[in-house]
Design an enzyme around this catalytic site. Structure first.
Site, PDB file in Angstrom:
ATOM      1  N   HIS A 122       0.876  -1.175   0.000  1.00 38.03           N
ATOM      2  CA  HIS A 122       0.000   0.000   0.000  1.00 38.03           C
ATOM      3  C   HIS A 122       0.917   1.231   0.000  1.00 38.03           C
ATOM      4  O   HIS A 122       1.027   1.945   0.983  1.00 38.03           O
ATOM      5  CB  HIS A 122      -0.905  -0.053   1.232  1.00 38.03           C
ATOM      6  CG  HIS A 122      -2.098   0.864   1.190  1.00 38.03           C
ATOM      7  ND1 HIS A 122      -3.380   0.432   1.356  1.00 38.03           N
ATOM      8  CD2 HIS A 122      -2.194   2.205   1.024  1.00 38.03           C
ATOM      9  CE1 HIS A 122      -4.228   1.450   1.311  1.00 38.03           C
ATOM     10  NE2 HIS A 122      -3.529   2.545   1.111  1.00 38.03           N
ATOM     11  N   TYR A 300     -14.827   6.651  -3.459  1.00 40.05           N
ATOM     12  CA  TYR A 300     -15.089   7.732  -2.502  1.00 40.05           C
ATOM     13  C   TYR A 300     -15.973   8.856  -3.047  1.00 40.05           C
ATOM     14  O   TYR A 300     -16.719   9.459  -2.309  1.00 40.05           O
ATOM     15  CB  TYR A 300     -13.765   8.377  -2.056  1.00 40.05           C
ATOM     16  CG  TYR A 300     -12.938   7.484  -1.162  1.00 40.05           C
ATOM     17  CD1 TYR A 300     -13.123   7.485   0.215  1.00 40.05           C
ATOM     18  CD2 TYR A 300     -11.988   6.628  -1.695  1.00 40.05           C
ATOM     19  CE1 TYR A 300     -12.384   6.661   1.051  1.00 40.05           C
ATOM     20  CE2 TYR A 300     -11.238   5.797  -0.860  1.00 40.05           C
ATOM     21  CZ  TYR A 300     -11.444   5.815   0.504  1.00 40.05           C
ATOM     22  OH  TYR A 300     -10.722   4.995   1.327  1.00 40.05           O
TER      23      TYR A 300
HETATM   24  C1  FCB Z   1      -7.261   5.937  -0.682  1.00 42.47           C
HETATM   25  C2  FCB Z   1      -6.094   5.240  -0.041  1.00 42.47           C
HETATM   26  C3  FCB Z   1      -6.202   5.103   1.455  1.00 42.47           C
HETATM   27  C4  FCB Z   1      -6.797   6.330   2.102  1.00 42.47           C
HETATM   28  C5  FCB Z   1      -8.052   6.760   1.398  1.00 42.47           C
HETATM   29  C6  FCB Z   1      -8.734   7.951   2.020  1.00 42.47           C
HETATM   30  O1  FCB Z   1      -6.886   6.471  -1.910  1.00 42.47           O
HETATM   31  O2  FCB Z   1      -5.939   3.942  -0.580  1.00 42.47           O
HETATM   32  O3  FCB Z   1      -4.933   4.788   1.964  1.00 42.47           O
HETATM   33  O4  FCB Z   1      -5.868   7.325   2.171  1.00 42.47           O
HETATM   34  O5  FCB Z   1      -7.785   7.008   0.044  1.00 42.47           O
END
Ligand code: FCB
Length: 466
Positions: A122, A300
């Protein structure tokens, strides 16, 4: 009585985190430096000069964190492994203390009845590999295979869900082209090379996972947004198409279609392909199209694109009124639950992965504890409610969605935004390390128990009513 929107039996409910964002202990027990350690220690890169040196101190508090997960009834926990804890130099000598940490964590989760979902990388690449060019260097993909060997040999008997990489698009476009994430480069041609080597690393790692983790499921996690044109004009539609550099550039090769020619033309026009696709070697595209068991998607927000002047870079425009009902506190991200089902449907019907997990979804709101110590984060409940209902909608439309992971289990270090953004369903007091379940955590716990969300919106009490 309100109606419950039921999820299929066996649907997996989880929460997600990432190593650099929560662990702290950045230089303990033999851990090597990562590109995020280096980036955050470089003045001016992160809001308020924050770093992940301590973060949520999860490295020392993992038992308490597992206890919280158990209390919430989480069925699965998605976390990532810090490559530099396992191989401090990126390749070569294995740091046993690093393996032991994750081994204890996995045992603790299994004892608590929580399924570990492990992300191998990650974003926190070992700095030693970054010094050699990072993902822009093909040898980094080879090192990733070595790292995958070390991790899956140690944990492959116990971990049965593996994610090779998190959001390679953000790693390269934000990190190598826009310079706002580690390693902080602003070179599109390096970013494109890096994207290929990330995909190659994924392709080469999957067979290694299969070898050391029999019966496990393996996949990759990509970021998505619901990307639409600001109008029906040909230029705005083209602006939205160009935005597919964040999705289709990765999905097409993963599902056997190679790199999309329209996006290649866009990159060439930016000067990002000075030598064409010379970094694609014979056999690479076959390796990348390796068959996987699931596609992980993070969702998101919605992006609305406009091209003011044809030929200029597309602009993101904000069409909804600017307030906290329409946007979260993070970076002008527009709340758009319908985009969640849109993205799921598009990715499923266009690429037909065997199944999909939503590996991240959540919202940043900084609602603090009130005088009684309770955290009434009603806006987060609304956000999660809308998006979980949208997942249910996608399932009704035929998408084989197998699970949902809220981002994030706890407030944590939000990359270049530092600690300002709070995405957790658990409040972290960064001074004391104290954890407090927010109202959203209680609410989510009930969703898990019911395997359902209620059909209507959240009330002021943070409950849901008709
Ligand atoms: C994503 C990331 C995660 C976090 C969220 C808010 O892009 O994978 O680590 O930061 O956004």
């Amino acid at each position: 009585m309100t109606n419950l929107l039921k999820f299929p039996a066996g649907f997996t409910w989880g929460a997600a985190t990432a190593s650099y964002q929560i662990e702290g202990a950045w230089n303990e027990d033999g851990k090597g430096e990562s590109c995020w350690d280096r980036f955050t220690h470089t003045p001016g890169k992160i809001l308020n000069g924050d770093t992940g040196d301590v973060a949520c101190d999860h490295y020392h508090r993992w038992k308490e964190d597992i206890a919280l997960m158990k209390k919430l009834g989480l069925q699965a926990y998605r976390f990532s492994i810090s490559w530099a804890r396992i191989l401090p130099q990126g390749r070569g000598a294995v740091n046993k203390a690093g393996i032991d940490f994750y081994s204890r964590l996995v045992d603790g989760l299994l004892e608590a009845g929580i399924k570990p979902f492990v992300t191998l990388c990650h974003w926190d690449l070992p700095q030693a590999l970054q010094d050699e060019g990072g993902w822009a260097n093909r040898a980094t993909a080879e090192a990733f295979v070595e790292y995958t060997e070390a991790v899956t040999r140690a944990l492959g008997g116990r971990v049965k869900s593996w994610i090779t990489l998190n959001e390679p698009a953000v790693a390269v476009w934000s990190g190598y082209a826009m310079g706002v994430h580690a390693p902080g480069l602003t070179d599109y041609s390096q970013a494109v090379r890096a994207s290929h080597h990330l995909l190659l690393a994924h392709g080469w790692a999957v067979p290694v996972i299969r070898r050391h983790s029999p019966g496990a499921e393996a996949g990759i996690t990509l970021n998505t947004s619901w990307h639409v044109p600001a109008s029906n004009s040909i230029h705005d539609r083209d602006a939205a198409r160009q935005g597919d550099i964040w999705k289709r550039w990765f999905l097409d090769p993963l599902y056997g279609r190679g790199y999309p020619s329209d996006l290649q033309a866009d990159l060439a026009a930016k000067g990002a392909l000075p030598d064409g696709l010379d970094f694609v070697k014979p056999g690479d595209l076959d390796a990348i199209r390796v068959s996987t068991d699931f596609l992980g998607l993070n969702y998101y927000f919605r992006t609305v694109s406009r091209a003011d002047v044809p030929g200029n870079d597309p602009q993101t425009v904000f069409v909804a009124e600017k307030n906290l009902d329409n946007y979260t506190e993070c970076d002008d991200l527009e709340i758009y639950p319908a985009g969640m089902s849109g993205v799921l449907k598009r990715c499923y019907f266009e690429y037909l992965p065997p199944k999909i997990y939503v590996t991240e979804n959540g919202a940043s709101y900084s609602t603090p504890p009130d005088s009684s110590g309770r955290v009434p984060d009603l806006r987060r409940i609304r956000y999660l409610h809308g998006h979980i209902a949208a997942c249910r909608d996608a399932i009704q439309c035929g998408v084989p969605l197998a699970g949902y992971f809220v981002w994030s289990l706890m407030d944590n270090f939000e990359w270049n935004q530092g600690f300002k953004q709070r995405f957790g369903i658990v409040w972290i007091d960064y001074k004391t390390g104290r954890r407090t379940l927010k109202d959203s955590a209680h609410w989510y716990s009930k969703v898990i128990k019911d395997n359902a969300v209620e059909e209507f919106g959240a009330t002021e009490e943070g409950r849901v009513s008709s």
